[in-house]
Design a protein around this motif. Structure first.
Motif, PDB file in Angstrom:
ATOM      1  N   GLY A   9       0.831  -1.197   0.000  1.00  0.00           N
ATOM      2  CA  GLY A   9       0.000   0.000   0.000  1.00  0.00           C
ATOM      3  C   GLY A   9       0.864   1.245   0.000  1.00  0.00           C
ATOM      4  N   LYS A  10       0.373   2.276  -0.685  1.00  0.00           N
ATOM      5  CA  LYS A  10       1.068   3.562  -0.708  1.00  0.00           C
ATOM      6  C   LYS A  10       0.059   4.671  -0.487  1.00  0.00           C
ATOM      7  CE  LYS A  10       5.103   2.586  -3.388  1.00  0.00           C
ATOM      8  NZ  LYS A  10       5.974   2.876  -4.479  1.00  0.00           N
ATOM      9  N   ALA A  11       0.504   5.698   0.232  1.00  0.00           N
ATOM     10  CA  ALA A  11      -0.334   6.874   0.460  1.00  0.00           C
ATOM     11  C   ALA A  11       0.576   8.082   0.643  1.00  0.00           C
ATOM     12  CB  ALA A  11      -1.221   6.682   1.683  1.00  0.00           C
ATOM     13  N   ASN A  83      -3.621   0.493  -0.033  1.00  0.00           N
ATOM     14  CA  ASN A  83      -3.425   1.937  -0.136  1.00  0.00           C
ATOM     15  C   ASN A  83      -4.270   2.662   0.907  1.00  0.00           C
ATOM     16  OD1 ASN A  83      -1.721   1.461  -2.293  1.00  0.00           O
ATOM     17  ND2 ASN A  83      -3.205   2.048  -3.853  1.00  0.00           N
ATOM     18  N   ARG A  84      -5.508   2.201   1.099  1.00  0.00           N
ATOM     19  CA  ARG A  84      -6.380   2.843   2.092  1.00  0.00           C
ATOM     20  C   ARG A  84      -5.811   2.686   3.502  1.00  0.00           C
ATOM     21  NH1 ARG A  84     -12.098   4.150   2.530  1.00  0.00           N
ATOM     22  NH2 ARG A  84     -12.410   3.350   0.434  1.00  0.00           N
ATOM     23  N   GLN A  85      -5.278   1.505   3.832  1.00  0.00           N
ATOM     24  CA  GLN A  85      -4.675   1.310   5.157  1.00  0.00           C
ATOM     25  C   GLN A  85      -3.471   2.238   5.333  1.00  0.00           C
ATOM     26  OE1 GLN A  85      -4.126  -2.937   4.703  1.00  0.00           O
ATOM     27  NE2 GLN A  85      -5.636  -3.378   6.298  1.00  0.00           N
ATOM     28  N   VAL A 122      -7.546   9.545  -4.703  1.00  0.00           N
ATOM     29  CA  VAL A 122      -8.708   9.997  -3.967  1.00  0.00           C
ATOM     30  C   VAL A 122      -8.230  10.580  -2.644  1.00  0.00           C
ATOM     31  CG1 VAL A 122     -10.351   8.388  -5.030  1.00  0.00           C
ATOM     32  CG2 VAL A 122      -9.145   7.716  -2.952  1.00  0.00           C
ATOM     33  N   PHE A 123      -8.976  11.581  -2.162  1.00  0.00           N
ATOM     34  CA  PHE A 123      -8.651  12.194  -0.887  1.00  0.00           C
ATOM     35  C   PHE A 123      -9.309  11.402   0.222  1.00  0.00           C
ATOM     36  CE2 PHE A 123      -7.743  15.504  -3.860  1.00  0.00           C
ATOM     37  CZ  PHE A 123      -6.665  16.185  -3.302  1.00  0.00           C
ATOM     38  N   ARG A 124      -8.536  11.100   1.251  1.00  0.00           N
ATOM     39  CA  ARG A 124      -9.095  10.379   2.404  1.00  0.00           C
ATOM     40  C   ARG A 124      -9.977  11.356   3.161  1.00  0.00           C
ATOM     41  NH1 ARG A 124      -8.355  10.142   7.669  1.00  0.00           N
ATOM     42  NH2 ARG A 124      -8.679   8.188   8.769  1.00  0.00           N
TER      43      ARG A 124
END
Length: 125
Positions: A9-11, A83-85, A122-124
């Motif tokens: 995951g990436k953020a 990605n969400r995590q 997308v913006f969290r």
């Protein structure tokens, strides 16, 4: 069925902070500990939106953030996470950073966390 053992995951957390990169990097281990960040989460702090490298969508977001006065990007890489995590972890870190001496009392927090979902950032919420 797809093999999900090898995904990462990436953020990306875009934010403004008046502290120096060295000050932020010095506080990150304590902040990670306070929010129980998974040890395998890798963080990279980038100062200056012109230093953001990656795909065109990410660099475009960085230039838009620069126009809003954003001066840092916290990139998270989460082996075996989504990605969400990764985005949730970045949000927790930025929220805790805001509670730290890196920010003056009552300073307004300016920032956002983005992650890729099906090819679009997308913006969290």
């Amino acid at each position: 069925m797809a093999n999900t053992d090898n995904f990462t995951g990436k953020a990306y957390g875009f934010f403004y902070c008046g502290a120096s990169k060295q000050e932020i990097e010095a506080k990150l281990p304590a902040i990670r500990k306070l929010v129980n960040t998974p040890s395998q989460l890798e963080l990279t702090l980038i100062e200056g939106m012109d230093n953001v490298r990656g795909d065109e969508k990410l660099t475009t977001l960085a230039q838009e953030a620069k126009q809003d006065g954003i001066n840092y990007l916290l990139q998270a890489t989460y082996p075996n996470g989504t990605n969400r995590q990764a985005a949730n972890e970045v949000a927790d870190i930025l929220n805790q950073a805001y509670q730290s001496p890196l920010y003056k009392t009552n300073a307004e927090f300016c920032g956002s966390v983005v992650y890729d979902e099906k090819g679009d950032y997308v913006f969290r919420e």
